[in-house]
Design an enzyme around this catalytic site. Sequence first.
Site, short mmCIF file in Angstrom:
data_model
loop_
_atom_site.label_atom_id
_atom_site.label_comp_id
_atom_site.label_asym_id
_atom_site.label_seq_id
_atom_site.Cartn_x
_atom_site.Cartn_y
_atom_site.Cartn_z
N GLU A 1 -30.58 -37.79 50.53
CA GLU A 1 -31.69 -37.83 49.59
C GLU A 1 -31.54 -38.94 48.55
O GLU A 1 -32.52 -39.59 48.17
CB GLU A 1 -31.84 -36.48 48.89
CG GLU A 1 -32.32 -35.36 49.79
CD GLU A 1 -31.22 -34.77 50.68
OE1 GLU A 1 -31.55 -33.97 51.58
OE2 GLU A 1 -30.03 -35.11 50.46
N HIS B 1 -32.72 -23.50 49.61
CA HIS B 1 -33.94 -24.18 50.04
C HIS B 1 -35.15 -23.76 49.20
O HIS B 1 -36.25 -24.29 49.41
CB HIS B 1 -34.23 -23.89 51.51
CG HIS B 1 -33.23 -24.46 52.45
ND1 HIS B 1 -32.00 -23.90 52.65
CD2 HIS B 1 -33.27 -25.56 53.26
CE1 HIS B 1 -31.32 -24.61 53.54
NE2 HIS B 1 -32.07 -25.63 53.91
#
Length: 318
Positions: free
Chosen positions: A54, A123
């Site tokens: 990321e 998540h």
Amino acid sequence: MPVITPFEAIGAALTEEMRRDPRVLIFGEGVATKRHDLLDEFGPARVRNTPLAEGIIAGTAVGAAATGLRPVIDLLFAPFLCYAMDQLVNSAGKLRFISGGQFAFPMVTLAMTGGGWGVGAQHNHNNEAWFVHSPGLKVVMPSSAADFKSLLKAAIRDNNPVLFFIDLGLLYQAGEVPEGEHLLPLGKASVLRTGSDVTLVSYGKTVHACLAAAQQLAEAAISAEVIDLRSLKPLDEEAIMASVHKTGRLVVAHEAAKMAGVGAEIAAQVAERAFADLRAPIIRLGGPDAPAAASHPLEQAYAPSAEAICAAARSICA
């Protein structure tokens, strides 16, 4: 109007903007796998899968934006934004200011958030308030398929970095979406239902809980006004103040943790600017100060329900 899901609305917005502007490209975790139609039309130079990295994805987008491109990146789940905080907050959010306006950073970061799929704490984390607190960033979180499309198009055209949060529980809830060119300005809330007794303010999936609560309140002869913020920064302060001026009562609800959430900012602004209009204390409803549960029933219990919103509104209208 065609009826499509927010997932399809996002795809339609990307397609239209990539056709309109050759500088728009999308890359990130699984984008070419999920969006075969985009890959087929625009090719791997503009639609590209990336490694699960990321920070590198966001850093590449910052560099691309600085050179004149308009990247859209997909980091999948909101907790993964933690790995890209330096690039998003310290680079994308600050470099336009630091450069004295010599550079623009037109980039959009997509991230899924919220309950609905039982994906667990790593998540599922409604962390949108982190980015609202970060200078230079804009933050949106729509609640309908139509707004997903129009706000994403507006975000892509904006010359500032935009965090675009996708509420997981809404991703496949279909709705009517206008055909053709349709944009919404960032920072403009929507009054989904007018009322005179109490104002209900929310965003994301909790908007629908507010609408259900408003219906229950109507059966008890309480008229509730429902405001969908749509954009968390810029925040449509005037829409909120105008409603509270009329109703004199405010309930703010969101799935994110109640502590230091967007609702706290709204409550503070109303207390500062519209205290004389208030007929009752402001009520904030939010999630607990705890990681999200993987259990579906617990996950649903974390988010303010229509019943909880209704009870809060009734308590201050008594």
